[in-house]
Write an enzyme that holds these catalytic residues in place. Structure first.
Site, PDB file in Angstrom:
ATOM      1  N   ARG A  16       4.714  60.499 -15.227  1.00 35.03           N
ATOM      2  CA  ARG A  16       3.901  59.691 -14.387  1.00 35.03           C
ATOM      3  C   ARG A  16       2.933  60.566 -13.306  1.00 35.03           C
ATOM      4  NH1 ARG A  16       8.892  56.246 -12.115  1.00 35.03           N
ATOM      5  NH2 ARG A  16       9.966  58.043 -12.709  1.00 35.03           N
ATOM      6  N   LYS A  76       8.899  62.017  -8.390  1.00 35.02           N
ATOM      7  CA  LYS A  76      10.226  62.217  -8.270  1.00 35.02           C
ATOM      8  C   LYS A  76      10.623  63.374  -7.250  1.00 35.02           C
ATOM      9  CE  LYS A  76      12.999  60.889 -10.413  1.00 35.02           C
ATOM     10  NZ  LYS A  76      13.762  59.717 -10.288  1.00 35.02           N
ATOM     11  N   TYR A  95       9.779  59.272  -4.368  1.00 35.97           N
ATOM     12  CA  TYR A  95      11.072  58.813  -4.612  1.00 35.97           C
ATOM     13  C   TYR A  95      12.172  60.115  -4.412  1.00 35.97           C
ATOM     14  CZ  TYR A  95       9.799  54.674  -6.963  1.00 35.97           C
ATOM     15  OH  TYR A  95       9.068  53.340  -7.122  1.00 35.97           O
ATOM     16  N   HIS A  97      16.045  59.575  -3.430  1.00 36.97           N
ATOM     17  CA  HIS A  97      17.430  59.314  -3.915  1.00 36.97           C
ATOM     18  C   HIS A  97      18.437  60.523  -3.411  1.00 36.97           C
ATOM     19  CE1 HIS A  97      16.097  55.885  -6.442  1.00 36.97           C
ATOM     20  NE2 HIS A  97      14.930  56.638  -6.895  1.00 36.97           N
ATOM     21  N   GLU A 119      11.907  54.709  -2.088  1.00 38.43           N
ATOM     22  CA  GLU A 119      13.036  53.688  -2.201  1.00 38.43           C
ATOM     23  C   GLU A 119      13.795  53.319  -1.088  1.00 38.43           C
ATOM     24  OE1 GLU A 119      13.386  56.994  -2.853  1.00 38.43           O
ATOM     25  OE2 GLU A 119      15.250  57.648  -2.205  1.00 38.43           O
ATOM     26  N   VAL A 180      16.190  45.237 -10.935  1.00 33.83           N
ATOM     27  CA  VAL A 180      16.502  45.565 -12.403  1.00 33.83           C
ATOM     28  C   VAL A 180      17.453  44.490 -12.908  1.00 33.83           C
ATOM     29  CG1 VAL A 180      18.022  47.215 -13.428  1.00 33.83           C
ATOM     30  CG2 VAL A 180      16.568  48.141 -11.437  1.00 33.83           C
ATOM     31  N   ASP A 271      20.642  56.854 -10.737  1.00 34.82           N
ATOM     32  CA  ASP A 271      19.690  57.544  -9.674  1.00 34.82           C
ATOM     33  C   ASP A 271      20.351  57.359  -8.225  1.00 34.82           C
ATOM     34  OD1 ASP A 271      19.307  54.717  -9.326  1.00 34.82           O
ATOM     35  OD2 ASP A 271      17.026  55.199  -8.804  1.00 34.82           O
ATOM     36  N   ILE A 302      13.908  56.198 -15.802  1.00 36.93           N
ATOM     37  CA  ILE A 302      13.613  55.636 -16.899  1.00 36.93           C
ATOM     38  C   ILE A 302      12.223  55.073 -17.010  1.00 36.93           C
ATOM     39  CG2 ILE A 302      14.295  53.238 -18.262  1.00 36.93           C
ATOM     40  CD1 ILE A 302      16.951  53.319 -16.907  1.00 36.93           C
TER      41      ILE A 302
HETATM   42  N1  LIG Z   1      17.274  55.006 -13.383  1.00 38.04           N
HETATM   43  C1  LIG Z   1      16.103  54.512 -13.150  1.00 38.04           C
HETATM   44  O1  LIG Z   1      14.978  54.991 -13.727  1.00 38.04           O
HETATM   45  C2  LIG Z   1      15.775  53.473 -12.060  1.00 38.04           C
HETATM   46  C3  LIG Z   1      14.351  52.987 -12.042  1.00 38.04           C
HETATM   47  C4  LIG Z   1      14.335  51.789 -10.849  1.00 38.04           C
HETATM   48  C5  LIG Z   1      15.461  51.447  -9.997  1.00 38.04           C
HETATM   49  N2  LIG Z   1      16.626  52.142 -10.201  1.00 38.04           N
HETATM   50  C6  LIG Z   1      17.774  51.966  -9.587  1.00 38.04           C
HETATM   51  O2  LIG Z   1      18.635  50.766  -9.973  1.00 38.04           O
HETATM   52  C7  LIG Z   1      19.445  50.181  -8.963  1.00 38.04           C
HETATM   53  C8  LIG Z   1      19.208  48.528  -8.808  1.00 38.04           C
HETATM   54  O3  LIG Z   1      17.721  48.549  -8.036  1.00 38.04           O
HETATM   55  P1  LIG Z   1      17.232  47.141  -7.755  1.00 38.04           P
HETATM   56  O4  LIG Z   1      15.616  47.385  -7.374  1.00 38.04           O
HETATM   57  O5  LIG Z   1      17.479  45.940  -8.773  1.00 38.04           O
HETATM   58  O6  LIG Z   1      18.046  46.930  -6.407  1.00 38.04           O
HETATM   59  P2  LIG Z   1      18.221  45.426  -5.569  1.00 38.04           P
HETATM   60  O7  LIG Z   1      18.406  45.634  -4.256  1.00 38.04           O
HETATM   61  O8  LIG Z   1      17.040  44.629  -6.091  1.00 38.04           O
HETATM   62  O9  LIG Z   1      19.521  44.755  -6.420  1.00 38.04           O
HETATM   63  C9  LIG Z   1      20.809  45.269  -6.285  1.00 38.04           C
HETATM   64  C10 LIG Z   1      21.527  44.168  -6.602  1.00 38.04           C
HETATM   65  O10 LIG Z   1      22.943  44.798  -6.389  1.00 38.04           O
HETATM   66  C11 LIG Z   1      23.582  43.787  -5.888  1.00 38.04           C
HETATM   67  N3  LIG Z   1      25.139  44.488  -5.805  1.00 38.04           N
HETATM   68  C12 LIG Z   1      25.585  45.227  -4.478  1.00 38.04           C
HETATM   69  N4  LIG Z   1      26.896  45.653  -4.682  1.00 38.04           N
HETATM   70  C13 LIG Z   1      27.251  44.844  -5.740  1.00 38.04           C
HETATM   71  C14 LIG Z   1      28.516  44.812  -6.401  1.00 38.04           C
HETATM   72  N5  LIG Z   1      29.645  45.396  -5.986  1.00 38.04           N
HETATM   73  N6  LIG Z   1      28.659  44.167  -7.548  1.00 38.04           N
HETATM   74  C15 LIG Z   1      27.593  43.420  -8.298  1.00 38.04           C
HETATM   75  N7  LIG Z   1      26.103  43.433  -7.398  1.00 38.04           N
HETATM   76  C16 LIG Z   1      26.168  44.154  -6.272  1.00 38.04           C
HETATM   77  C17 LIG Z   1      23.065  43.381  -4.672  1.00 38.04           C
HETATM   78  O11 LIG Z   1      23.669  41.972  -4.373  1.00 38.04           O
HETATM   79  C18 LIG Z   1      21.709  43.300  -5.260  1.00 38.04           C
HETATM   80  O12 LIG Z   1      21.410  41.721  -5.738  1.00 38.04           O
HETATM   81  C19 LIG Z   1      18.950  51.304  -7.742  1.00 38.04           C
HETATM   82  O13 LIG Z   1      20.004  52.211  -7.711  1.00 38.04           O
HETATM   83  C20 LIG Z   1      17.791  51.421  -8.124  1.00 38.04           C
HETATM   84  O14 LIG Z   1      17.562  52.826  -7.407  1.00 38.04           O
HETATM   85  C21 LIG Z   1      16.768  53.145 -11.354  1.00 38.04           C
END
Ligand SMILES: NC(=O)c1ccc[n+]([C@@H]2O[C@H](COP(=O)([O-])OP(=O)(O)OC[C@H]3O[C@@H](n4cnc5c(N)ncnc54)[C@H](O)[C@@H]3O)[C@@H](O)[C@H]2O)c1
Length: 365
Positions: A16, A76, A95, A97, A119, A180, A271, A302
């Protein structure tokens, strides 16, 4: 007016770039200068010639970009070779993290740069507008990736998520029903899988029940319920978030032990440290490993797998705040509460409460 710098991303398989041609146009229209590192856009289908035609200046390497620019746009978190290129007073917009990278947080504080994390930019309603587009992409890809690794030659148990008439479909368990999780569920349902979403927020579960018209099972996120359901899972997607904080470890090693051999876990929340006890960060070149017969996928970038889509989705979201930072520098954060929430490091100190908690030190480092 600022000099905006866009270095080429150097993380493993990260294609990216932080600014599209439309982004260059918008910055130049407000009187800024834009410096782009040679070949920075190549992986996203944007050539140096196109950047030049849009009015950006091409520089030969990252050192030249960091040297020239007042505001650095990245994708990143800075890697070991990039951190020393930052300087006092400079703004880094990317980003970060940092809750999952306390050492990097301390190293960045020492540079004296102001570090704004995409983020943690947060609207008054709690939405994370700069995380959303990448979460949409990562969520959709997580199911696609999981389906792929469930194939036998990829190490999985050889189950087709959608099944076929007469043979049952796969079970997808999604932990965290935010952006997600919702996007993972959309694709899993589209493939024909059975989908269960766990979340702690009853309002969110109600919303999901409504939008999916009862096609997904929603479950309140308690360890006991997870323990009961995980032995039936083919694909588990970790998608929890507590903004700016380390992810809570919800799936324990014992739960993993009790899963089917050849099942797959994709922990998107890796992350932020990951919500699965056995997850560790992996890369696009070596994305998976096995624990107790369960295939683990822990890539922290991802969306980097689909740079053409991700780069455009990213600039669509980041540009509005990027323009403000280019216009007014740190003052823009003082004037915009959402952007202020993005400030993780300023004046040589870690200032974001979640990052401070993860680092475990008082404000000054
Ligand atoms: N690996 C990657 O490439 C990548 C890419 C994008 C986002 N992410 C990560 O994915 C994660 C989720 O992001 P998002 O945008 O969906 O966040 P979001 O805030 O939209 O959703 C997170 C959800 O988790 C829920 N939650 C919190 N504690 C919980 C628990 N104990 N049990 C069940 N649910 C619980 C919250 O209520 C919320 O609905 C983040 O860590 C984000 O940084 C990673």
């Amino acid at each position: 007016m600022s000099k905006v710098g866009v270095p080429k991303e150097i993380l493993d398989n990260e294609y990216r770039v932080a600014l599209t041609l439309a982004g260059v146009n918008a910055l130049l229209a407000e009187g800024n200068t834009v410096y782009v590192e040679k070949n920075a856009g190549a992986g996203s289908g944007i050539t140096d010639e196109e950047y030049k035609a849009a009015g950006a200046k091409i520089l030969p390497d990252a050192a030249a970009v960091f040297q020239e620019a007042d505001v650095i746009f990245k994708v990143k978190e800075p890697q070991a070779t990039e951190v020393p290129m930052l300087r006092k007073g400079q703004i880094l917009y990317t980003y970060l993290h940092l809750a999952a990278h306390p050492k990097l947080a301390m190293d960045l504080a020492k540079t004296g740069a102001t570090c704004v994390a995409y983020e943690t930019v947060q609207l008054p309603n709690g939405a994370l507008p700069l995380l959303t587009p990448m979460s949409e992409i990562a969520g959709r890809l997580a199911t696609q990736i999981g389906a792929n690794y469930l194939e036998r030659p990829m190490g999985g148990r050889g189950i087709l998520l959608g099944g076929v008439p007469g043979v049952e479909p796969g079970e997808v368990i999604i932990i965290g029903g935010g952006v997600v999780g919702t996007n993972s569920a959309k694709i899993a349902l589209g493939l024909g899988a059975r989908v269960t979403i766990f979340d702690l927020s009853l309002d969110r579960l109600r919303y999901l029940d409504d939008v999916f018209g009862g096609q997904v099972r929603t479950v309140f996120s308690i360890g006991k319920y997870l323990e009961e359901i995980l032995p039936s899972a083919d694909l588990v997607i970790g998608a929890v978030l507590i903004p700016g904080k380390q992810a809570p470890r919800i799936v324990t090693r014992d739960m993993i032990k009790n899963m089917k051999k050849g099942a797959v876990v994709v922990d998107v929340s890796v992350d932020q440290g990951g919500c699965i006890e056995t997850i560790k960060s992996t890369t696009h070149s070596a994305p998976t490993y096995e624990v107790d017969g369960v295939l683990h996928y822990g890539v922290a970038n991802i969306p980097g797998a689909v740079p053409w889509t991700s780069t455009r989705a990213l600039t669509n979201a980041t540009l509005q705040y990027g323009l403000k930072l280019a216009k007014s520098g740190y003052k823009a954060c003082l004037e915009d509460a959402a952007l202020m929430k993005g400030v993780n490091i300023h004046g040589g100190e870690i200032v974001h409460p979640g990052v401070l908690e993860a680092v475990g030190t008082p404000a000054a480092v």
